[in-house]
Motif scaffolding. Structure first.
Motif, PDB file in Angstrom:
ATOM      1  N   MET A  23       0.365  -6.066  41.433  1.00 44.01           N
ATOM      2  CA  MET A  23       1.520  -5.116  41.933  1.00 44.01           C
ATOM      3  C   MET A  23       2.777  -5.545  41.419  1.00 44.01           C
ATOM      4  N   PHE A  24       3.041  -6.740  41.453  1.00 44.95           N
ATOM      5  CA  PHE A  24       4.706  -7.146  40.807  1.00 44.95           C
ATOM      6  C   PHE A  24       4.759  -6.691  39.543  1.00 44.95           C
ATOM      7  N   VAL A  25       3.933  -6.836  38.603  1.00 42.80           N
ATOM      8  CA  VAL A  25       4.116  -6.518  37.150  1.00 42.80           C
ATOM      9  C   VAL A  25       4.069  -5.045  37.035  1.00 42.80           C
ATOM     10  N   GLY A  26       3.212  -4.494  37.850  1.00 44.26           N
ATOM     11  CA  GLY A  26       2.895  -2.847  37.666  1.00 44.26           C
ATOM     12  C   GLY A  26       4.114  -2.122  38.208  1.00 44.26           C
ATOM     13  N   ALA A  27       4.924  -2.561  39.329  1.00 39.79           N
ATOM     14  CA  ALA A  27       5.984  -2.085  40.071  1.00 39.79           C
ATOM     15  C   ALA A  27       7.299  -2.498  39.035  1.00 39.79           C
ATOM     16  N   ALA A  28       7.210  -3.543  38.154  1.00 37.61           N
ATOM     17  CA  ALA A  28       8.327  -3.729  37.373  1.00 37.61           C
ATOM     18  C   ALA A  28       8.168  -2.959  36.163  1.00 37.61           C
ATOM     19  N   LEU A  29       7.008  -2.769  35.840  1.00 30.50           N
ATOM     20  CA  LEU A  29       6.819  -1.654  34.683  1.00 30.50           C
ATOM     21  C   LEU A  29       7.351  -0.280  35.092  1.00 30.50           C
ATOM     22  N   VAL A  30       6.877   0.122  36.215  1.00 26.72           N
ATOM     23  CA  VAL A  30       7.447   1.463  36.565  1.00 26.72           C
ATOM     24  C   VAL A  30       8.961   1.652  36.745  1.00 26.72           C
ATOM     25  N   LEU A  31       9.447   0.267  37.294  1.00 23.28           N
ATOM     26  CA  LEU A  31      11.145   0.300  37.541  1.00 23.28           C
ATOM     27  C   LEU A  31      11.581   0.620  36.068  1.00 23.28           C
ATOM     28  N   LEU A  32      10.989  -0.134  35.224  1.00 20.96           N
ATOM     29  CA  LEU A  32      11.681  -0.027  33.730  1.00 20.96           C
ATOM     30  C   LEU A  32      11.594   1.380  33.258  1.00 20.96           C
ATOM     31  N   LEU A  33      10.306   1.681  33.561  1.00 17.64           N
ATOM     32  CA  LEU A  33       9.947   3.267  32.967  1.00 17.64           C
ATOM     33  C   LEU A  33      10.987   4.239  33.489  1.00 17.64           C
ATOM     34  N   VAL A  34      11.267   4.201  34.969  1.00 18.09           N
ATOM     35  CA  VAL A  34      12.084   5.537  35.575  1.00 18.09           C
ATOM     36  C   VAL A  34      13.708   4.903  35.115  1.00 18.09           C
ATOM     37  N   ILE A  83       7.122  16.057  35.412  1.00 17.11           N
ATOM     38  CA  ILE A  83       6.653  15.977  36.685  1.00 17.11           C
ATOM     39  C   ILE A  83       5.278  15.740  36.735  1.00 17.11           C
ATOM     40  N   PHE A  84       4.374  16.602  35.885  1.00 20.57           N
ATOM     41  CA  PHE A  84       3.233  16.068  36.088  1.00 20.57           C
ATOM     42  C   PHE A  84       2.601  14.783  35.554  1.00 20.57           C
ATOM     43  N   ALA A  85       3.433  14.391  34.637  1.00 20.21           N
ATOM     44  CA  ALA A  85       2.844  13.014  33.936  1.00 20.21           C
ATOM     45  C   ALA A  85       3.206  11.913  34.793  1.00 20.21           C
ATOM     46  N   GLY A  86       4.699  11.897  35.492  1.00 23.72           N
ATOM     47  CA  GLY A  86       5.259  10.886  36.265  1.00 23.72           C
ATOM     48  C   GLY A  86       4.953  10.888  37.573  1.00 23.72           C
ATOM     49  N   GLY A  87       4.890  12.185  38.125  1.00 20.07           N
ATOM     50  CA  GLY A  87       4.607  12.411  39.443  1.00 20.07           C
ATOM     51  C   GLY A  87       3.437  12.426  40.016  1.00 20.07           C
ATOM     52  N   VAL A  88       2.371  12.913  39.136  1.00 19.29           N
ATOM     53  CA  VAL A  88       0.981  12.985  39.395  1.00 19.29           C
ATOM     54  C   VAL A  88       0.139  12.276  38.859  1.00 19.29           C
ATOM     55  N   ALA A  89      -0.058  12.383  37.432  1.00 17.81           N
ATOM     56  CA  ALA A  89      -0.830  11.563  36.638  1.00 17.81           C
ATOM     57  C   ALA A  89      -0.773  10.084  36.956  1.00 17.81           C
ATOM     58  N   LEU A  90       0.391   9.582  36.524  1.00 19.07           N
ATOM     59  CA  LEU A  90       0.508   8.150  36.857  1.00 19.07           C
ATOM     60  C   LEU A  90       0.445   7.592  38.133  1.00 19.07           C
ATOM     61  N   PRO A  91       0.941   8.140  39.343  1.00 22.62           N
ATOM     62  CA  PRO A  91       0.531   7.589  40.468  1.00 22.62           C
ATOM     63  C   PRO A  91      -1.101   7.826  40.800  1.00 22.62           C
ATOM     64  N   VAL A 146      -3.613   7.684  38.836  1.00 22.82           N
ATOM     65  CA  VAL A 146      -4.637   6.585  37.761  1.00 22.82           C
ATOM     66  C   VAL A 146      -4.175   5.504  38.499  1.00 22.82           C
ATOM     67  N   SER A 147      -2.774   4.980  38.697  1.00 17.92           N
ATOM     68  CA  SER A 147      -2.609   3.526  38.960  1.00 17.92           C
ATOM     69  C   SER A 147      -2.914   3.255  40.353  1.00 17.92           C
ATOM     70  N   LEU A 148      -2.836   4.072  41.425  1.00 22.89           N
ATOM     71  CA  LEU A 148      -3.180   3.631  42.722  1.00 22.89           C
ATOM     72  C   LEU A 148      -4.783   3.772  42.833  1.00 22.89           C
ATOM     73  N   THR A 149      -5.231   4.647  42.158  1.00 20.26           N
ATOM     74  CA  THR A 149      -6.870   4.703  42.139  1.00 20.26           C
ATOM     75  C   THR A 149      -7.422   3.287  41.530  1.00 20.26           C
ATOM     76  N   LEU A 150      -6.980   2.960  40.555  1.00 15.67           N
ATOM     77  CA  LEU A 150      -7.363   1.579  39.951  1.00 15.67           C
ATOM     78  C   LEU A 150      -6.909   0.595  40.747  1.00 15.67           C
ATOM     79  N   LEU A 151      -6.096   0.544  41.477  1.00 15.28           N
ATOM     80  CA  LEU A 151      -5.578  -0.498  42.530  1.00 15.28           C
ATOM     81  C   LEU A 151      -6.548  -0.508  43.572  1.00 15.28           C
ATOM     82  N   LEU A 152      -6.645   0.569  44.147  1.00 13.04           N
ATOM     83  CA  LEU A 152      -7.543   0.771  45.100  1.00 13.04           C
ATOM     84  C   LEU A 152      -9.072   0.249  45.111  1.00 13.04           C
ATOM     85  N   ALA A 153      -9.555   0.581  43.998  1.00 17.30           N
ATOM     86  CA  ALA A 153     -10.776   0.164  43.582  1.00 17.30           C
ATOM     87  C   ALA A 153     -10.843  -1.438  43.372  1.00 17.30           C
ATOM     88  N   TYR A 154      -9.819  -1.906  42.830  1.00 20.98           N
ATOM     89  CA  TYR A 154      -9.788  -3.287  42.690  1.00 20.98           C
ATOM     90  C   TYR A 154      -9.717  -4.010  44.077  1.00 20.98           C
TER      91      TYR A 154
END
Ligand code: CUA
Length: 339
Positions: free
Chosen positions: A53-64, A88-96, A98-106
């Motif tokens: 989660m830390f690395v993921g959040a850091a990557l999102v921060l860098l991207l934004v 808006i679609f890529a960053g606001g819908v697709a990215l969250p 995909v990433s939240l689904t993977l995190l939830l499954a894990y």
């Protein structure tokens, strides 16, 4: 780091604060009470998930931040290609999604594995929170493996130990960062946690829910043994107290049995059968007294008996200042002899 801090010429308030923060962070890393140095299966999972989660959040921060800078400093005609609905679609819908689904499954697969309800096992333990100490009941299937102790937990390495937690008064939270995540101790309710230590050692736990004035002085030590050594410890710990040979300690036995101690404390094998306070049957073998507040030695036992209300104001242990010096010396010697 300390040296660099001390020698810094411009040692103003800000750099001092930074130094303190860095030193605090460093000192918290290697210790016996660190979630970043897991020594148990559940703690390893928690640490792993935290890093993801830390690395993921850091990557999102860098991207934004990158996109923000791009939109601020790029010429309008050049930045048009990342504007509008596409972004808006890529960053606001697709990215969250995909990433939240993977995190939830894990998380779901991991916690399901860790929290699997177990059959009653050989190493089941019940821990009851009190203001401000821990009652530890071993619940083994054999009658000789059922006994009560306090403020110190002993576990065998490599075994899954089911720990049931509850409380005698207010909400506490059982937390041994090196071994597992926190779990609340709730009045009238039993929560369950599985501890599976992977390394031998001594780890510190701390109450993690504010429970009154002495919340900070509600700690415990967890001693992890090799399985054979654990069996030996259990043999010793489940046995009743042995009458000391030393005359001073024997005199202390008489003091204990004649004083108010017996109404609150139990020493198995003696007339003292109180259950309000910690079981003292083997207090001489523990590493600390008063729930991690003081190192266990004769001087501290004496100090605790006389000054409990100065050391831990508000606790149920009274300052016992009616004893003579000789009685006190004998009493401490007796308690220390209870190994
Ligand atoms: Cu018990 Cu905080």
């Amino acid at each position: 780091m300390k040296k660099a801090c001390a020698k810094s010429h411009a040692f103003d308030g800000a750099s001092r604060a930074l130094c303190i923060a860095v030193l605090a962070a460093l000192s918290a890393c290697g210790g016996e009470q660190s979630a970043l140095h897991p020594r148990g299966v559940e703690a390893a999972f928690v640490a792993h998930l935290s890093w993801i989660m830390f690395v993921g959040a850091a990557l999102v921060l860098l991207l934004v931040t990158g996109i923000l800078l791009y939109s601020l400093y790029r010429r309008p005609d050049k930045r048009a290609d990342i504007s509008g609905a596409k972004l808006i679609f890529a960053g606001g819908v697709a990215l969250p999604v995909v990433s939240l689904t993977l995190l939830l499954a894990y998380t779901l697969t991991g916690t399901k594995e860790l929290r699997a309800s177990e059959e009653p096992g050989e190493h089941d333990i019940e821990i009851v929170g009190h203001r401000w100490w821990w009652q530890v009941n071993y619940l083994g299937p054999e009658p000789e493996h059922r006994f009560t102790t306090a403020n110190e937990l002993h576990l065998p390495r490599g075994k899954r130990v089911r720990v049931k937690v509850t409380t005698a008064d207010v909400i506490h939270s059982f937390w041994v960062p090196a071994l597992a995540g926190k779990i609340d101790m709730i009045p009238g309710h039993e929560n369950e946690l599985v501890l599976e230590p992977t390394e031998v050692g001594v780890f510190r736990g701390q109450c993690a829910e504010y429970c009154g004035a002495q919340h900070t002085r509600m700690a415990l030590y967890v001693v992890v043994h090799e399985p054979g050594e654990f069996d030996a410890w259990r043999e010793r710990e489940s046995a009743p107290a042995v009458m000391p040979v030393d005359p001073l300690a024997r005199a202390g036995y008489e003091v204990f049995m004649g004083a108010a101690c017996v109404y609150c404390h139990r020493i198995r094998g003696t007339p003292a059968q109180g259950t309000f306070g910690p079981d003292l049957t083997h207090i001489g073998s523990r590493s600390s007294i008063a729930a991690g507040t003081l190192a266990a030695n004769r001087a501290n036992l004496t100090a605790w008996i006389v000054h409990a209300q100065q050391i831990k104001p508000g606790s149920l242990m009274p300052s016992l200042n009616v004893l003579t010096g000789e009685e006190l010396r004998a009493l401490s010697a007796y308690l220390e002899s209870l190994e």
